[in-house]
Design an enzyme around this catalytic site. Structure first.
Site, PDB file in Angstrom:
ATOM      1  N   GLU A   1       0.834  -1.195   0.000  1.00 51.39           N
ATOM      2  CA  GLU A   1       0.000   0.000   0.000  1.00 51.39           C
ATOM      3  C   GLU A   1       0.870   1.246   0.000  1.00 51.39           C
ATOM      4  O   GLU A   1       1.725   1.412   0.878  1.00 51.39           O
ATOM      5  CB  GLU A   1      -0.906   0.033   1.239  1.00 51.39           C
ATOM      6  CG  GLU A   1      -2.040  -0.966   1.227  1.00 51.39           C
ATOM      7  CD  GLU A   1      -2.981  -0.786   2.413  1.00 51.39           C
ATOM      8  OE1 GLU A   1      -4.030  -1.444   2.418  1.00 51.39           O
ATOM      9  OE2 GLU A   1      -2.671   0.014   3.332  1.00 51.39           O
ATOM     10  N   CYS A   2       0.653   2.120  -0.954  1.00 53.41           N
ATOM     11  CA  CYS A   2       1.262   3.442  -1.003  1.00 53.41           C
ATOM     12  C   CYS A   2       2.788   3.362  -0.950  1.00 53.41           C
ATOM     13  O   CYS A   2       3.435   3.163  -1.967  1.00 53.41           O
ATOM     14  CB  CYS A   2       0.699   4.326   0.109  1.00 53.41           C
ATOM     15  SG  CYS A   2       0.938   6.101  -0.193  1.00 53.41           S
ATOM     16  N   ALA A   3       3.399   3.494   0.229  1.00 51.83           N
ATOM     17  CA  ALA A   3       4.856   3.387   0.313  1.00 51.83           C
ATOM     18  C   ALA A   3       5.334   2.045  -0.219  1.00 51.83           C
ATOM     19  O   ALA A   3       6.384   1.963  -0.877  1.00 51.83           O
ATOM     20  CB  ALA A   3       5.311   3.571   1.758  1.00 51.83           C
TER      21      ALA A   3
END
Length: 520
Positions: free
Chosen positions: A405-407
């Site tokens: 997720e994201c990072a």
């Protein structure tokens, strides 16, 4: 004391920047210093404030998000976190009545306070007003009669005379002043492009900041009156959330049939425009469980079964060590505690690792979870850890389940700001001046290790980066609101996306991931 009657306060404010974090964190630390077991909570999806809460209280900071998890889960998740505690402090989000855009009160601090039957302490920035504070407090206290504002804490008060004027004005508002914090003693809590710097990146300074917050609150607030107000909270009639019971009431859908180069995508247009699946391929909606004729009684059925909760039985059926590695450390600080609890309840051995320091994945790793954080701040250090980058790529390209997720998405890209990353995804990532922020209504576009196509989830985006291209041949999600688009990547066992989700809303996601770890 039963968990349903745990004393509790919600710390709210008219707007962001009023001092909620200082007061809430200071209260947690001040109560803990008295020997009380304090349960820390944060309204909304924010990952950073709970880190300071954990430092102040000595317990895991937990989020209460009525958008991501649904209003029906707010009180059960609260009780789960508050088990065994003497008092709970809930820090609000934004202004007290600000919630999900276009959704009325949903996910606002006021909404959560009502769901918890908790009194509210209103933190007011009094730096540029005197008598007007009474009109402000009266408006917030009377706007919604179901919200009980039990007291005010005045922040950034300039002098004794200023305090006298404020108190005199508030005498007519009928809301007691429970604390006064002076302007000259603001705590140094550095911020950057996504808010406060996380605790993991400034441990010693964060300890000092929390101690300073505690001192301010201890010196400026009436702790006995605040405890008395907390004890006036109404009892909650629901049961505490339990990871094992949640899994037992939410069986997983069938595992997808692998397709060369990735998983079979559903037509994006149909995914975005189609009706919401009620129980897609067996993935039971949490709301459906709560609203069934038995109510949350499915939990009761689990508790009363001869073998106990089904997911606990899952953990006992295999003697094999099933390690799910979870990224942590300074670069990957964003995670919800319930994710690891669900993975463990599904039978996984959850082992943290630090991509900045560890050169290999934990021994026996069968699956990988890489949550959010700040890899853009540590891009050169992450890139320099070539042995781990190669280990992650080898695991992912071998078909093992990877949830990013994201990072985590950025880490799996080919490069980040010109620095080589894991090269699992044929995409580049870079910093961007524009802030992408907000709740998202999404639907799974492709079968993956997390969900079958058509599964609807709610999520949250919070970043200042861009990934190009923004979606692979098999996208992860079709975002339905606020703008229709597809995003993310599904290939082999990888599910990578900007979207932060809360697995307590769909516990079958965790069981599906662990089952895929068993079979991959």
């Amino acid at each position: 004391m039963s968990s349903s009657s745990v004393p509790r306060l919600v710390v709210a404010a008219p707007s962001s920047g009023s001092g909620k974090t200082t007061v809430a964190t200071g209260l947690m630390a001040a109560f803990a210093a008295r020997g009380l077991a304090v349960s820390p909570h944060k309204v909304g999806p924010d990952y950073i404030d709970p880190g300071y809460h954990a430092l102040a209280s000595g317990r895991v900071g937990r989020n209460l998000d009525a958008y991501l998890c649904g209003p029906e889960l707010v009180a059960p998740l609260f009780l789960h976190g508050a088990l065994g505690c003497d008092v709970a402090v809930v820090e609000g989000v934004m202004g007290m009545y600000d919630g999900a855009a276009g959704e009325g009160e949903l996910a606002s601090t006021a909404h959560v306070a009502k769901l918890l039957r908790a009194p509210v302490v209103l933190v007011v920035d009094a730096s540029s007003q005197s008598r007007s504070v009474a009109a402000l407090v009266h408006g917030f206290a009377s706007w919604d009669p179901e919200v009980r504002v039990g007291g005010v804490i005045l922040n950034k008060v300039a002098s004794d005379r200023h305090e006298e004027l404020l108190r005199e004005a508030l005498d007519s508002a009928g809301v007691p002043v429970l604390g006064v914090l002076r302007r000259a003693r603001q705590v140094d809590t550095p911020s950057r492009h996504l808010g406060l710097v996380p605790v993991a990146e400034r441990r010693s300074e964060a300890v000092e900041a929390v101690a300073s917050m505690a001192a301010q609150v201890r010196e400026g607030c009436d702790l006995e009156a605040l405890l008395g107000l907390a004890r006036s909270a109404g009892a909650l009639s629901c049961a505490a959330w339990d990871a094992a019971e949640a899994l037992a009431s939410s069986p997983p859908p069938p595992l997808p049939v692998p397709h060369p180069g990735g998983c079979r995508p559903q037509t994006p247009a149909s995914a975005l425009n189609g009706p919401r699946p009620q129980t897609p391929d067996g993935l039971v909606s949490r709301a459906a469980v709560q609203n069934s004729p038995e109510g949350p009684g499915s939990r009761g059925a689990v508790q009363n079964s001869p073998d106990g909760p089904g997911s606990r039985a899952v953990a006992q059926t295999s003697s094999d060590r099933l390690v799910v590695a979870v990224a942590g450390g300074a670069a990957f600080t964003f995670s919800y505690a319930e994710h690891s609890e669900l993975l463990a309840a599904a039978g996984a051995e959850v082992v943290p690792f630090d991509p900045l320091r560890d050169e290999q994945l934990p021994e026996g790793t069968r699956g990988l979870v890489i949550g959010g954080g700040f890899p853009e701040v540590y891009a050169s250090e992450l890139s320099a850890n070539e042995p781990l980058r190669k280990a992650v790529a080898e695991l992912a390209l071998g078909g093992a389940p990877v949830a990013a997720e994201c990072a985590g998405l950025l880490y799996l890209c080919r490069e980040l700001d010109g620095q080589p990353m894991c090269e699992v995804l044929d995409a580049g990532a870079r910093m961007d001046e524009r802030l992408t922020l907000g709740y998202r209504d999404a639907v799974a576009v492709s079968d993956s290790v997390l969900a079958v196509a058509g599964t609807r989830m709610r999520g949250h985006e919070f970043h200042r980066t861009v990934v190009e291209p923004g979606a692979g041949a098999a996208p992860a999600w079709g975002v339905r609101a606020p703008q229709r688009r597809v995003e993310g990547f599904v290939q082999r066992g990888v599910h990578a996306s900007y979207l932060h989700t809360h697995w307590a809303a769909e516990p079958g996601v965790a069981r599906r991931f662990v089952e895929r770890c068993r079979t991959s």
